[in-house]
Design a protein around this motif. Structure first.
Motif, PDB file in Angstrom:
ATOM      1  N   VAL A  72       3.436  53.338  46.825  1.00 39.75           N
ATOM      2  CA  VAL A  72       2.140  52.650  46.783  1.00 39.75           C
ATOM      3  C   VAL A  72       2.263  51.322  46.060  1.00 39.75           C
ATOM      4  N   SER A  73       2.908  51.340  44.898  1.00 45.66           N
ATOM      5  CA  SER A  73       3.048  50.117  44.111  1.00 45.66           C
ATOM      6  C   SER A  73       3.882  49.077  44.850  1.00 45.66           C
ATOM      7  N   ALA A  74       4.987  49.507  45.476  1.00 41.77           N
ATOM      8  CA  ALA A  74       5.851  48.566  46.191  1.00 41.77           C
ATOM      9  C   ALA A  74       5.119  47.915  47.355  1.00 41.77           C
ATOM     10  N   ILE A  75       4.326  48.698  48.077  1.00 43.90           N
ATOM     11  CA  ILE A  75       3.600  48.135  49.218  1.00 43.90           C
ATOM     12  C   ILE A  75       2.501  47.192  48.759  1.00 43.90           C
ATOM     13  N   GLU A  76       1.805  47.528  47.682  1.00 41.78           N
ATOM     14  CA  GLU A  76       0.802  46.602  47.154  1.00 41.78           C
ATOM     15  C   GLU A  76       1.447  45.294  46.724  1.00 41.78           C
ATOM     16  N   PHE A  77       2.645  45.391  46.154  1.00 39.89           N
ATOM     17  CA  PHE A  77       3.341  44.165  45.778  1.00 39.89           C
ATOM     18  C   PHE A  77       3.738  43.377  47.021  1.00 39.89           C
ATOM     19  N   ALA A  78       4.203  44.055  48.062  1.00 39.92           N
ATOM     20  CA  ALA A  78       4.555  43.364  49.310  1.00 39.92           C
ATOM     21  C   ALA A  78       3.355  42.613  49.863  1.00 39.92           C
ATOM     22  N   LYS A  79       2.176  43.229  49.791  1.00 40.24           N
ATOM     23  CA  LYS A  79       0.961  42.566  50.267  1.00 40.24           C
ATOM     24  C   LYS A  79       0.635  41.333  49.426  1.00 40.24           C
ATOM     25  N   LEU A  80       0.888  41.420  48.112  1.00 35.81           N
ATOM     26  CA  LEU A  80       0.681  40.246  47.260  1.00 35.81           C
ATOM     27  C   LEU A  80       1.573  39.082  47.693  1.00 35.81           C
ATOM     28  N   VAL A  81       2.827  39.394  47.982  1.00 33.45           N
ATOM     29  CA  VAL A  81       3.770  38.355  48.415  1.00 33.45           C
ATOM     30  C   VAL A  81       3.270  37.685  49.687  1.00 33.45           C
TER      31      VAL A  81
ATOM     32  N   TYR B  67      16.918  42.078  44.811  1.00 34.19           N
ATOM     33  CA  TYR B  67      16.004  42.126  43.674  1.00 34.19           C
ATOM     34  C   TYR B  67      15.626  43.589  43.440  1.00 34.19           C
ATOM     35  N   ILE B  68      15.338  43.932  42.204  1.00 33.01           N
ATOM     36  CA  ILE B  68      14.847  45.267  41.872  1.00 33.01           C
ATOM     37  C   ILE B  68      13.346  45.193  41.662  1.00 33.01           C
ATOM     38  N   TYR B  69      12.602  46.139  42.268  1.00 31.94           N
ATOM     39  CA  TYR B  69      11.174  46.246  41.978  1.00 31.94           C
ATOM     40  C   TYR B  69      10.936  47.481  41.117  1.00 31.94           C
ATOM     41  N   PHE B  70      10.387  47.259  39.916  1.00 36.90           N
ATOM     42  CA  PHE B  70      10.044  48.343  38.989  1.00 36.90           C
ATOM     43  C   PHE B  70       8.535  48.492  38.950  1.00 36.90           C
ATOM     44  N   ALA B  71       8.066  49.716  39.044  1.00 37.13           N
ATOM     45  CA  ALA B  71       6.627  49.963  39.028  1.00 37.13           C
ATOM     46  C   ALA B  71       6.157  50.425  37.652  1.00 37.13           C
ATOM     47  N   SER B  72       6.949  50.175  36.598  1.00 35.30           N
ATOM     48  CA  SER B  72       6.550  50.638  35.272  1.00 35.30           C
ATOM     49  C   SER B  72       6.758  49.571  34.222  1.00 35.30           C
ATOM     50  N   ASN B  73       6.904  49.985  32.971  1.00 33.73           N
ATOM     51  CA  ASN B  73       6.735  49.038  31.876  1.00 33.73           C
ATOM     52  C   ASN B  73       8.020  48.507  31.265  1.00 33.73           C
ATOM     53  N   ALA B  74       7.880  47.410  30.546  1.00 30.74           N
ATOM     54  CA  ALA B  74       9.010  46.707  29.946  1.00 30.74           C
ATOM     55  C   ALA B  74       9.676  47.525  28.851  1.00 30.74           C
ATOM     56  N   ALA B  75       8.876  48.243  28.092  1.00 31.16           N
ATOM     57  CA  ALA B  75       9.446  49.032  26.991  1.00 31.16           C
ATOM     58  C   ALA B  75      10.396  50.102  27.521  1.00 31.16           C
ATOM     59  N   PHE B  76      10.015  50.754  28.605  1.00 28.33           N
ATOM     60  CA  PHE B  76      10.877  51.788  29.159  1.00 28.33           C
ATOM     61  C   PHE B  76      12.155  51.190  29.739  1.00 28.33           C
TER      62      PHE B  76
END
Length: 529
Positions: free
Chosen positions: A67-76, A180-189
């Motif tokens: 879900v997150s990856a596809i939403e990002f693709a739509k943003l692009v 490129y790597i797509y991460f759907a989570s946070n910087a701390a992790f």
């Protein structure tokens, strides 16, 4: 340009993927009207733009990643209308878990298509013999299908890969395009992952000594000492699955950049620490990437959704605490009774998404109860009729965006956290699995936008709590009272309200994530040979 980084880990990979499941048969490469799509889906409407540069997205096909990856693709695609089109290559997992319904619910986009590259049954069944390496063998087994599809693309721009799909860097290198790597989570992790990868692979440290330890560790990407009890235990052991995970983390340095679903205003400390470390390629924080699409489940349950919204409409502003534990979250009867007791005693209005655990020994997603009374304390529904509502599946975005919702008891999955931040709803933490315990620590101790019910609760995929004690009604009620304290006295509510505004500014023209996305698109286009 600032280099900022983060990560994702929704371990929906179910003990490295549903070991006892059996794959359904698939043919090799299918485009559009097939197993993945319907004639009404966006897949059947894709028009090949031969003059455009094609980006290949390879997500892990669990909903938390997809879900997150596809939403990002739509943003692009919404940002760049003239240069890029995107193909999402789908490696279907043994159990669907709503993936097909989600894809079919997407709004049509003329430059976005989905390609089924799933393996046939005979090939995929070979990987089931290697439990610890299954996920990575499964992904590697798709390389030939990826290669077969990509070799016919006239203008290939590059690959955007899930964090688990680093072996596909090899395919990008074969075709001499960036990855490129797509991460759907946070910087701390992500900082934790990089730190422990160095400890394990470069310093040969046995990190299994931190399992069941009471120590606190200094990790460069956290302001506060991090208790070992919130570290993901499955990444601390010396099993093959853990080794393969960190081997993948090590390959991040081979990519052109890392795209993360966070924003600078939310994680400034972790991001700055990662920027200063200079150990990774260019980083692009592009969040919060939040899905507002109505899923297939939403559309198939309109009457149920309408009933929920009508009930919320009748409640005062900020008066309702919403309890939901994600697509994989469920509890056994004893824990359910503790939650019910806390809700009945706390005096706050509530909306509780209560799901049935899969049968013991079966790996599956939770399901809806046909009768809540079979698991709730006798008379609970009648006694709480005026102040509470128990539901099954929950239309989460519609709920969190409602003005009557004043708090969220959350499993601390990163997608749910970002939705809560986007709508300004404070969280009470109750993590279940994967990196969620670390997310809970981040929210409570590092960011100050959540209250604690628990930070180290762990549950397995069969619904059996691994701790000696369950979370008591008293602990739950205490967390609810701290969460729902009056607004003028609630520092957490003030902070998350401020973060709500910052999250929206970040995505607007001139905002930090808007700018980062523009830099990414420019870099992709510039690198096209």
């Amino acid at each position: 340009m600032c280099q900022i980084i983060a990560t994702s880990f929704q371990l929906l990979v179910m003990r490295y993927f549903y070991i006892n499941s059996k794959y359904s048969a698939h043919r090799q490469i299918k485009i559009n009207n097939n197993q993945i799509s319907s004639n009404k889906s966006p897949l059947g409407k894709y028009i090949l733009h031969t003059k455009m540069n094609e980006l290949i997205f390879i997500p892990l096909a669990g909903l938390g990643h997809l879900v997150s990856a596809i939403e990002f693709a739509k943003l692009v695609l919404n940002r760049d209308e003239n240069n890029l089109c995107i193909s999402v290559l789908v490696m279907k997992l043994p159990l669907d878990y709503g993936v097909q319904n989600f894809i079919q619910s997407l709004t049509s986009q003329p430059r976005l298509k989905f390609i089924d590259i799933s393996l046939d049954e005979k090939t995929s069944s070979v990987f089931l013999n290697n439990h610890d390496s299954f996920l990575y063998d499964f992904i590697d087994g798709h390389k030939s299908n990826v290669r077969e599809y990509v070799q016919n693309i006239p203008r290939l721009a590059g690959f955007v890969l899930d964090m688990f799909c680093t072996s596909m860097i090899d395919i990008a290198n074969e075709f001499n395009v960036p990855s490129y790597i797509y991460f759907a989570s946070n910087a701390a992790f992500l900082g934790f992952c990089l730190h422990f990868q160095a400890l394990r692979n470069e310093q040969n440290l046995d990190t299994s000594k931190y399992i069941n330890s009471d120590k606190e560790l200094s990790i460069p990407y956290f302001k506060n000492p991090c208790p070992t009890k919130v570290l993901p235990k499955h990444l601390l052991n010396s099993r093959l699955a853990s080794t393969l995970f960190f081997d993948g983390i090590r390959r991040f340095k081979e990519t052109k950049g890392i795209i993360i679903n966070t924003f600078f205003e939310l994680e400034s400390f972790s991001l700055q620490a990662l920027m200063d470390s200079e150990i990774v390629p260019t980083i692009y924080p592009v969040g919060p990437v939040v899905s507002f699409a109505k899923s297939g489940h939403f559309r198939n349950n309109m009457s149920e959704t309408e009933s929920i919204i009508e009930w919320l409409d009748e409640q005062p502003d900020l008066s309702v605490v919403y309890l939901c534990f994600g697509s994989m979250g469920s509890f056994e009867a004893e824990q359910i009774k503790e939650i019910a007791t806390a809700l009945e005693h706390c005096g706050h209005r509530f909306l509780w998404s209560l799901r049935r655990s899969p049968p013991k020994g079966k790996i599956d997603i939770p399901s809806n109860y046909t009768n809540f009374e079979e698991v709730l304390p006798k008379g609970f529904l009648e006694r709480t009729k005026g102040i509470g509502k128990v539901i099954g599946w929950a239309p989460q975005v519609a709920i969190l965006s409602h003005k009557s919702v004043g708090g969220f008891v959350c499993h601390c999955g990163w997608n749910s956290i970002l939705e809560s931040v986007y709508f300004g709803v404070p969280i009470a933490t109750w993590p279940l699995y994967a990196e969620q315990q670390m997310n809970a620590f981040l929210l409570v101790k590092e960011l100050g936008i959540a209250k604690e019910i628990s930070m180290d609760y762990v549950i397995d995929f069969e619904g059996k709590n691994n701790k000696v004690d369950i979370v008591s009604a008293e602990e739950i009620e205490g967390g609810l009272q701290r969460l729902m304290v009056k607004s003028e006295e609630n520092e957490v509510r003030k902070k998350i309200k401020e973060m709500k505004e910052k999250s929206r500014v970040a995505m607007e023209d001139g905002g930090s994530s808007y700018t980062s996305l523009g830099l990414l698109i420019n870099d992709v286009i510039t690198n096209i040979s």
